[in-house]
Motif scaffolding. Structure first.
Motif, mmCIF file in Angstrom:
data_model
loop_
_atom_site.group_PDB
_atom_site.id
_atom_site.type_symbol
_atom_site.label_atom_id
_atom_site.label_comp_id
_atom_site.label_asym_id
_atom_site.label_seq_id
_atom_site.Cartn_x
_atom_site.Cartn_y
_atom_site.Cartn_z
ATOM 1 N N ASP A 46 -11.630 -11.411 -11.832
ATOM 2 C CA ASP A 46 -11.057 -12.413 -10.927
ATOM 3 C C ASP A 46 -9.661 -12.833 -11.376
ATOM 4 O OD1 ASP A 46 -13.289 -12.376 -9.333
ATOM 5 O OD2 ASP A 46 -14.257 -14.075 -10.352
ATOM 6 N N VAL A 47 -9.442 -12.872 -12.689
ATOM 7 C CA VAL A 47 -8.131 -13.292 -13.200
ATOM 8 C C VAL A 47 -7.099 -12.191 -13.020
ATOM 9 C CG1 VAL A 47 -6.865 -13.851 -15.312
ATOM 10 C CG2 VAL A 47 -9.007 -15.024 -14.801
ATOM 11 N N VAL A 48 -7.423 -10.968 -13.434
ATOM 12 C CA VAL A 48 -6.413 -9.906 -13.389
ATOM 13 C C VAL A 48 -6.061 -9.524 -11.948
ATOM 14 C CG1 VAL A 48 -7.070 -8.987 -15.629
ATOM 15 C CG2 VAL A 48 -8.130 -8.053 -13.572
ATOM 16 N N ARG A 49 -6.952 -9.743 -11.003
ATOM 17 C CA ARG A 49 -6.667 -9.366 -9.624
ATOM 18 C C ARG A 49 -5.623 -10.275 -8.999
ATOM 19 N NH1 ARG A 49 -12.361 -10.130 -6.995
ATOM 20 N NH2 ARG A 49 -11.475 -8.636 -5.503
ATOM 21 N N LEU A 50 -5.312 -11.412 -9.638
ATOM 22 C CA LEU A 50 -4.352 -12.354 -9.069
ATOM 23 C C LEU A 50 -2.966 -11.750 -8.933
ATOM 24 C CD1 LEU A 50 -5.409 -15.598 -10.987
ATOM 25 C CD2 LEU A 50 -5.888 -15.012 -8.601
ATOM 26 N N PHE A 51 -2.653 -10.779 -9.785
ATOM 27 C CA PHE A 51 -1.314 -10.191 -9.745
ATOM 28 C C PHE A 51 -1.325 -8.756 -9.242
ATOM 29 C CE2 PHE A 51 -0.417 -13.798 -12.445
ATOM 30 C CZ PHE A 51 0.869 -14.149 -12.063
ATOM 31 N N THR A 52 -2.381 -8.344 -8.594
ATOM 32 C CA THR A 52 -2.395 -7.019 -7.977
ATOM 33 C C THR A 52 -1.986 -7.158 -6.516
ATOM 34 O OG1 THR A 52 -4.734 -7.267 -7.445
ATOM 35 C CG2 THR A 52 -4.204 -6.141 -9.502
ATOM 36 N N LYS A 53 -1.116 -6.266 -6.078
ATOM 37 C CA LYS A 53 -0.640 -6.326 -4.691
ATOM 38 C C LYS A 53 -1.744 -5.924 -3.724
ATOM 39 C CE LYS A 53 4.189 -5.351 -5.850
ATOM 40 N NZ LYS A 53 5.341 -4.420 -5.652
ATOM 41 N N ASP A 54 -2.603 -5.034 -4.207
ATOM 42 C CA ASP A 54 -3.679 -4.523 -3.351
ATOM 43 C C ASP A 54 -4.810 -5.535 -3.282
ATOM 44 O OD1 ASP A 54 -4.770 -2.669 -1.757
ATOM 45 O OD2 ASP A 54 -4.547 -1.023 -3.161
ATOM 46 N N SER A 55 -5.418 -5.656 -2.148
ATOM 47 C CA SER A 55 -6.573 -6.555 -2.040
ATOM 48 C C SER A 55 -7.777 -6.001 -2.791
ATOM 49 C CB SER A 55 -6.939 -6.774 -0.564
ATOM 50 O OG SER A 55 -7.235 -5.523 0.047
ATOM 51 N N ASP A 56 -7.797 -4.664 -2.962
ATOM 52 C CA ASP A 56 -8.888 -4.030 -3.696
ATOM 53 C C ASP A 56 -8.511 -3.976 -5.174
ATOM 54 O OD1 ASP A 56 -11.001 -2.625 -4.629
ATOM 55 O OD2 ASP A 56 -10.630 -0.796 -3.478
ATOM 56 N N ALA A 57 -8.708 -5.092 -5.879
ATOM 57 C CA ALA A 57 -8.276 -5.169 -7.272
ATOM 58 C C ALA A 57 -9.029 -4.189 -8.155
ATOM 59 C CB ALA A 57 -8.472 -6.599 -7.809
ATOM 60 N N TYR A 58 -10.279 -3.893 -7.804
ATOM 61 C CA TYR A 58 -11.085 -3.007 -8.646
ATOM 62 C C TYR A 58 -10.402 -1.650 -8.805
ATOM 63 C CZ TYR A 58 -15.045 -0.275 -10.332
ATOM 64 O OH TYR A 58 -15.853 0.545 -11.076
ATOM 65 N N ASN A 59 -10.035 -1.025 -7.684
ATOM 66 C CA ASN A 59 -9.397 0.284 -7.752
ATOM 67 C C ASN A 59 -7.925 0.188 -8.122
ATOM 68 O OD1 ASN A 59 -11.660 1.912 -7.074
ATOM 69 N ND2 ASN A 59 -11.458 1.254 -4.943
ATOM 70 N N SER A 60 -7.299 -0.932 -7.797
ATOM 71 C CA SER A 60 -5.877 -1.083 -8.072
ATOM 72 C C SER A 60 -5.584 -1.004 -9.568
ATOM 73 C CB SER A 60 -5.373 -2.418 -7.515
ATOM 74 O OG SER A 60 -4.011 -2.574 -7.785
#
Length: 400
Positions: A312-326
Motif C-alpha cells: 500500500d505504501v510503495v504503490r503511492l508513487f507508481t504511475k500505474d494503477s496496477d501497483a503489483y505489476n508496476s
C-alpha cells in the motif's frame, strides 16, 4: 594474446600528418585502447613509450594522465607517480581513486592503520595532505584522509575541529556517517566523543560559540549537535543513550523529519521492527511527497513482515494503477528481494520464490538489453568504456 591485440591495432593508430590538428575521436579511442592493452599485459614501459608517441593524437588528456600515473606506479617510479596523481587531484580533488593512487605512491593503502605504519611514512603523508588542505580547503576527500591517517589522538582532534563546526552549523544529516567512515582507531572514537559531547554540546546548548569564538551559535546548532551525538551513541552500541538524545532533539525541534527517521533506525537496529515502523510512518506523514521516505517506509514495513501494508505504501508513487505489476515492470530489485525475504520469514515459500525469480529475471534482462549496444559502441569507437561494460556484465551474477 596481448601481443596479437596490439599488433592488430597498428594499422589504425598511425600518427596524424598534422600534429596540431584536433585528434579524431575514433583515432584517439583506439590509441587509448592500445595503451590499455599494454598496461593490462604488464608492458608498462611500452605503454609509456606508446603514450609519448601518440600524445598529440589523443583527445582525452585526463585518461592519458591516469594511464601514465598507473605505469609510473607499476614501474616503481614513485616520484613521477606522485607528480602525476598531484596533477589529477588538481583536476578533481574529490576523486578518491586519485587519492588512492597518491597513497600507493607513498606505499600506503586505505586499509592501513596509522598505528601499524612507520612514523616517517605518516609524517610524509601528513606533510603532503597538509599542503593539499591549504590548496583545497573545501575538499572533503582531503580532510577525510587527514582524519583517517592522523598521527596521534591530538592530531585527530585538531582535524575534527577543522571539519565539524561548519556542517554542524549548516545542519548536514550525513556528517556522522562521513566521520565514522574515516575513524578506524578506538582511541579516536574516544576523542570524537570528548570533543562533541563534552565541549560542543554544552556550548551549543548555551548558545555560545562551539569553537570558543565571540559569535553566538543559533539554536539550530544545538539541534544538529544533539543529532550527531545520538548517532555517535548508536554507533557505539549505547542505544538507550541514543534514544534519550534523539528524544531531546525532537523536543528541541519537533518538525525535523530526519530525527524521527533516525529514531526508527534505533528501534530497527535493536530488533523492534514494529516500533520502528511506527516512527518511520510518522516521519513519512510529515512529508508525504518525499519519495525517499516512502521507499524507506516500505523497507521498514517489509523488515517487519508487513507485506500488504508495504504494498500500500510503495504503490503511492507508481504511475500505474496496477501497483503489483508496476513494481516488477520497473525492475525494482530492492522491493523484490526485501519482499521475498519477508515471505520466507512468514513461511510463504511459494510467493518468496516468485519474488526472487522476478529479481533474477530483471538481471537477465539487463544482460539481454546490452546486446543492442554492441554495434553502437564499436561504431562510435568508445572501446575502453565498452570493454568496461562487458566486464561489468561478466560479473553481474557475482553478488558484488
Amino acid at each position: 594474446t596481448f601481443e596479437d591485440s596490439t599488433g592488430g591495432l597498428e594499422p589504425w593508430v598511425q600518427p596524424a600528418d598534422d600534429p596540431t590538428a584536433v585528434p579524431k575521436a575514433a583515432t584517439s579511442e583506439i590509441q587509448l585502447y592500445k595503451i590499455m592493452i599494454l598496461i593490462e599485459g604488464g608492458e608498462h614501459a611500452r605503454a609509456l613509450a606508446a603514450m609519448d608517441a601518440a600524445e598529440t593524437n589523443i583527445a582525452d588528456k585526463d585518461q592519458l594522465l591516469v594511464f601514465r600515473a598507473e605505469c609510473y606506479l607499476a614501474l616503481g617510479q614513485t616520484a613521477e607517480a606522485e607528480a602525476a596523481y598531484a596533477k589529477l587531484i588538481a583536476i578533481n580533488p574529490e576523486n578518491l581513486e586519485y587519492h588512492k593512487g597518491m597513497l600507493a605512491a607513498k606505499g600506503v593503502t586505505l586499509a592501513d592503520k596509522p598505528a601499524d605504519m612507520e612514523p616517517a611514512a605518516l609524517d610524509s603523508l601528513h606533510t603532503t595532505y597538509a599542503t593539499l588542505a591549504e590548496t583545497y580547503p573545501k575538499c572533503n576527500a582531503v580532510q577525510d584522509l587527514i582524519l583517517r591517517f592522523s598521527r596521534n589522538v591530538a592530531d585527530y582532534k585538531t582535524q575534527l575541529q577543522v571539519v565539524l563546526p561548519k556542517p554542524l552549523r549548516k545542519g548536514t544529516p550525513s556528517l556522522f556517517n562521513r566521520i565514522a567512515g574515516v575513524t578506524t582507531d578506538p582511541a579516536h572514537w574516544g576523542a570524537l566523543e570528548e570533543l562533541v559531547v563534552s565541549e560542543y554540546l554544552p556550548r551549543a546548548a548555551a548558545g555560545t560559540s562551539m569553537t570558543g569564538g565571540d559569535e553566538a551559535e543559533p539554536p539550530s546548532t544545538h539541534l544538529w549537535v544533539l543529532f550527531f551525538v545520538a548517532q555517535l551513541y548508536q554507533a557505539t552500541h549505547r542505544s538507550e543513550l541514543a534514544l534519550e538524545t534523539i528524544n531531546a532533539a525532537i523536543a528541541h525541534t519537533p518538525t525535523v523529519v530526519d530525527l524521527y527517521a533516525f529514531k526508527a533506525v534505533i528501534y530497527g537496529q535493536c530488533g523492534d521492527h514494529v516500533t520502528a515502523v511506527e516512527w518511520i510512518e510518522f516521519a513519512r506523514s510529515l512529508d508525504l511527497a518525499d519519495r525517499y521516505l516512502n521507499t524507506t517506509a516500505g523497507k521498514y514495513l517489509l523488515a517487519a513482515d508487513m507485506v500488504p501494508e508495504a504494498m500500500d505504501v510503495v504503490r503511492l508513487f507508481t504511475k500505474d494503477s496496477d501497483a503489483y505489476n508496476s513494481m516488477f515492470d520497473m525492475q525494482t530489485l530492492w522491493y523484490e528481494l526485501a519482499r521475498g525475504e519477508a515471505h520466507v520469514r512468514r513461511g510463504e515459500l511459494g510467493p518468496a520464490l516468485k519474488m526472487f525469480t522476478f529479481a533474477m529475471d530483471a538481471i537477465d534482462q539487463y544482460v539481454t538489453d546490452q546486446y543492442e549496444f554492441h554495434k553502437y559502441a564499436l561504431r562510435c569507437f568508445s572501446i575502453p568504456i565498452y570493454i568496461d561494460m562487458l566486464r561489468t556484465f561478466r560479473a553481474i551474477h557475482s553478488d558484488k
